[in-house]
Design an enzyme around this catalytic site. Structure first.
Site, mmCIF file in Angstrom:
data_model
loop_
_atom_site.group_PDB
_atom_site.id
_atom_site.type_symbol
_atom_site.label_atom_id
_atom_site.label_comp_id
_atom_site.label_asym_id
_atom_site.label_seq_id
_atom_site.Cartn_x
_atom_site.Cartn_y
_atom_site.Cartn_z
ATOM 1 N N HIS A 27 0.871 -1.187 0.000
ATOM 2 C CA HIS A 27 0.000 0.000 0.000
ATOM 3 C C HIS A 27 0.906 1.235 0.000
ATOM 4 O O HIS A 27 2.036 1.185 0.504
ATOM 5 C CB HIS A 27 -0.826 -0.049 1.287
ATOM 6 C CG HIS A 27 -1.903 0.978 1.410
ATOM 7 N ND1 HIS A 27 -1.656 2.279 1.769
ATOM 8 C CD2 HIS A 27 -3.243 0.893 1.247
ATOM 9 C CE1 HIS A 27 -2.795 2.949 1.827
ATOM 10 N NE2 HIS A 27 -3.780 2.135 1.512
ATOM 11 N N LYS A 86 -10.285 -0.561 10.739
ATOM 12 C CA LYS A 86 -10.448 -1.743 9.889
ATOM 13 C C LYS A 86 -10.775 -2.982 10.721
ATOM 14 O O LYS A 86 -10.952 -4.068 10.193
ATOM 15 C CB LYS A 86 -9.172 -1.994 9.080
ATOM 16 C CG LYS A 86 -8.876 -0.892 8.057
ATOM 17 C CD LYS A 86 -7.658 -1.249 7.243
ATOM 18 C CE LYS A 86 -7.087 -0.071 6.474
ATOM 19 N NZ LYS A 86 -7.889 0.330 5.322
HETATM 20 N N1 PLP Z 1 -1.568 -0.608 4.698
HETATM 21 C C1 PLP Z 1 -2.472 -1.404 4.138
HETATM 22 C C2 PLP Z 1 -2.073 -2.792 3.698
HETATM 23 C C3 PLP Z 1 -3.778 -0.963 3.949
HETATM 24 O O1 PLP Z 1 -4.682 -1.754 3.368
HETATM 25 C C4 PLP Z 1 -4.129 0.344 4.373
HETATM 26 C C5 PLP Z 1 -5.480 0.878 4.145
HETATM 27 O O2 PLP Z 1 -6.227 0.406 3.348
HETATM 28 C C6 PLP Z 1 -3.142 1.124 4.980
HETATM 29 C C7 PLP Z 1 -1.866 0.616 5.132
HETATM 30 C C8 PLP Z 1 -3.443 2.501 5.478
HETATM 31 O O3 PLP Z 1 -4.341 2.433 6.537
HETATM 32 P P1 PLP Z 1 -4.958 3.777 7.172
HETATM 33 O O4 PLP Z 1 -5.590 4.508 6.016
HETATM 34 O O5 PLP Z 1 -5.947 3.269 8.165
HETATM 35 O O6 PLP Z 1 -3.847 4.533 7.781
#
Ligand code: PLP
Length: 404
Positions: free
Chosen positions: A117, A220
């Site tokens: 991500h 999440k």
């Molecule tokens: N890492 C992964 C694998 C994710 O799926 C996400 C969000 O979809 C994030 C990081 C970022 O999460 P957040 O937006 O809650 O900080």
């Protein structure tokens, strides 16, 4: 697993019953979590740690109990190793800054993977830019799994940190992080795990994994937005400088200089999200009341059922089909050789009350490698059941008819 515990699931969208299959983006909240937020603001809202008065003490106790609950949940050795953040992105940025200040110099290398991500890419890119360091990534095999042999080759004398997702948010593949951690540790290289998509779906035990850092988001995992966690082994956290300055993170401030607080407060500048931590505690209680065996079995069966029903539809291409997954199925629909844009599918599903995510899922390097404009992503939570998959498949068949 009681759907009635989640009030939003009775909502109608476009005059259709809501079918919520976008849990990888954010999950819905049980009534207990909604109630916790109302209770906090109605009964004991008060700033924590600094107050001698009753409400402040109650709020402080709730916040610190939540920290202990998180520590137990991921089996941390101590609640001192639990830093509350805004979420995974915030956790990874905090680590990238702090670790970078202490340990990254010109020419050093950091390794991420090809399925990350943007949250687990950009903070490291920014650090590398600042320090003239080099960001490498583990390449993918043809089946989109991580090429561990290539990872072995990437590890070198200049590697300072490895940071990988336990579960890909695009593909749902469970990455072999045990092996990644073992190989990195053979060379005394610390490993950070992005647990945004794993912690909500599988039991994550930081001591059994022996990871050095773990980042995840409350929203999440049935908790509220604006609260997340950075776990770090105490020996590492003690060696890292704070990433932000302000109240709470200090022992003493003098014009001649400042001394920093102990763990975990050294990394928690300013008023923390104590209502969020309280509600996150209730979310953890909720998950544990369902139990890991039930959650993991249920979501595995749903994922397999979804892949098998999707496989019956002509023109569907499922990515990383059949690989071990955690609650995510990503696919595209083709009319002959022509890819139907995922956005069109998502829009037609939405009109039928079905919420899925389409696009690059904040993982553009992976999507580029897959040579598609994006995918349609179905992602499950513990309250979904086969009727949701059936409703989604019916809606998808209708969308396919309309588009072809
Ligand atoms: N890492 C992964 C694998 C994710 O799926 C996400 C969000 O979809 C994030 C990081 C970022 O999460 P957040 O937006 O809650 O900080």
């Amino acid at each position: 697993m009681n759907r009635n515990d989640f009030p939003i699931l009775t909502e109608q969208v476009h005059h259709r019953p809501l079918v919520y299959l976008d849990n990888a983006a954010t999950s819905q909240k049980p009534q207990a979590v909604v109630d916790a937020i109302v209770e906090a603001y109605s009964h004991w809202n008060s700033n924590i740690h600094r107050g001698v008065h009753h409400l402040s003490q109650v709020a402080t106790i709730h916040h610190e109990e939540a920290r202990q609950a998180v520590a137990r949940f991921i089996h941390a050795d101590s609640s001192d190793e639990i830093i509350f953040t805004k979420g995974t992105t915030d956790s990874l940025n905090a680590l990238a800054f702090s670790f970078g200040e202490a340990f990254i110099h010109e020419g050093d290398e950091i390794i991420v993977s090809g399925v990350e991500h943007h949250s687990n890419i950009v903070p490291w890119q920014m650090l590398c830019e600042r320090k003239k360091a080099v960001l490498r990534h583990i390449p993918l095999r043809e089946d989109l799994s991580l090429d561990i042999e290539a990872f072995r080759g990437l590890l070198g004398d200049r590697t300072r940190l490895v940071s990988v997702a336990q579960v890909s948010n695009v593909l749902g593949i469970i990455n072999p992080i045990e092996e990644i951690i073992r190989l990195a540790h053979e060379r005394h290289i610390p490993v950070c795990i992005d647990g945004a998509q794993s912690v909500p779906h599988m039991q994550v035990d930081v001591q059994a994994l022996d990871c050095d850092f773990l980042a995840f988001s409350g929203h999440k995992m049935y908790g509220p937005t604006g609260i997340g966690v950075l776990y770090g082994k105490r020996e590492w956290l003690n060696r890292l400088p704070p990433h932000e300055g302000g109240g709470e993170m200090i022992h003493h401030v003098r014009w001649s200089g400042t001394t920093y607080n102990d763990l975990p407060y050294k990394f928690e500048a300013g008023t923390p999200n104590f209502v969020g931590s309280y509600a996150l505690h209730r979310a953890i209680d909720y998950m544990l009341s369902v139990g890991w065996p039930a959650i993991e079995k249920h979501e595995r069966e749903l994922t397999e059922y979804c892949e098998s029903r999707l496989g019956d539809i002509d023109g569907v291409r499922i990515y990383a089909a059949g690989q071990p997954k955690a609650g995510v199925v990503s696919f595209n629909l083709y009319a002959g050789n022509q890819l139907i844009h995922p956005f069109d599918i998502g829009t037609l599903l939405d009109q039928q009350g079905v919420a899925v995510r389409t696009g690059h899922h904040c993982a553009e390097p992976l999507i580029d490698e897959m040579q598609v404009p994006g995918t349609v992503r179905v992602s499950f939570g513990l309250y979904n059941d086969k009727s949701d998959v059936d409703a989604f498949i019916t809606a998808l068949r209708k969308a396919q008819m309309m588009l072809s």
